[in-house]
Design an enzyme around this catalytic site. Structure first.
Site, PDB file in Angstrom:
ATOM      1  N   CYS A  38       0.801  -1.219   0.000  1.00 38.03           N
ATOM      2  CA  CYS A  38       0.000   0.000   0.000  1.00 38.03           C
ATOM      3  C   CYS A  38       0.838   1.275   0.000  1.00 38.03           C
ATOM      4  CB  CYS A  38      -0.915   0.016   1.216  1.00 38.03           C
ATOM      5  SG  CYS A  38       0.035   0.034   2.748  1.00 38.03           S
ATOM      6  N   CYS A 111      -1.259  -4.492   7.692  1.00 37.86           N
ATOM      7  CA  CYS A 111      -1.115  -3.303   8.540  1.00 37.86           C
ATOM      8  C   CYS A 111      -0.460  -3.696   9.864  1.00 37.86           C
ATOM      9  CB  CYS A 111      -2.468  -2.654   8.805  1.00 37.86           C
ATOM     10  SG  CYS A 111      -3.505  -2.469   7.345  1.00 37.86           S
TER      11      CYS A 111
HETATM   12 FE1  FES Z   1      -1.344  -0.368   4.323  1.00 38.42          FE
HETATM   13 FE2  FES Z   1      -2.884  -0.353   6.411  1.00 38.42          FE
HETATM   14  S1  FES Z   1      -3.497  -0.219   4.337  1.00 38.42           S
HETATM   15  S2  FES Z   1      -0.734  -0.283   6.377  1.00 38.42           S
END
Ligand code: FES
Length: 163
Positions: A38, A111
């Site tokens: 992400c 995460c």
């Molecule tokens: Fe990447 Fe939470 S969406 S750390």
């Protein structure tokens, strides 16, 4: 309308009053990682002390350039780490760190892994067997160089150099 899950509610509650957020000026070590999934980043600082002849975590703090789940897990984790020995901290995985939030949705697992990665990265900066007073001060640009395989196999994170 979809109702909020326990996990979402717990994240929301934690974010209303996040703990241990921010840079720690007198930290003994720091770990910084990023998620290729992400693009988010997370940094964790640790301060050690000595208790009953063992090196334990006195305080932990974090800074997150990322999503709310990572902030919530890091907030819980930095509380959870207080008083843990280096060995105990090194054995905590992302499932344990995110457990207080409830069932983490699959798309949010990374995460928690990022928080674990920052913790392991910070711990890897110092020799776990050294006494508190022997821990070297954080070195500005050595994070990448000191990164080793122990965190790369399981956690899908990459080390990021400190500025
Ligand atoms: Fe990447 Fe939470 S969406 S750390």
């Amino acid at each position: 309308m979809e109702s909020e899950t326990d996990f979402e509610e717990n994240v929301r509650r934690t974010l209303a009053n996040p703990q241990n957020q921010g840079e720690m000026a007198d930290a003994d070590t720091v770990g910084t990682v990023g998620s290729p999934d992400c693009g988010d980043m997370l940094r964790m600082w640790l301060k050690f002390t000595e208790k009953d002849g063992q090196k334990v975590i006195d305080r932990a703090s974090f800074q997150s350039f990322g999503c709310q789940t990572a902030i919530a897990v890091a907030s819980m984790a930095t509380e959870m780490l207080k008083g843990k020995t280096v060995e105990e901290a090194a054995n905590i995985d992302s499932n344990e760190l995110s457990a207080p939030l409830g069932d983490i949705p699959p798309m949010k697992i990374h995460c928690g892994q990022m928080v674990e990665g920052a913790l392991k990265q910070a711990l890897s900066q110092g020799d776990a067997s050294t006494k508190a007073e022997e821990i070297p001060a954080p070195q500005g640009n050595t994070l990448l160089g000191d990164f080793h395989a122990s965190t790369s196999g399981k956690v899908k994170v990459v080390p990021i150099e400190s500025e």
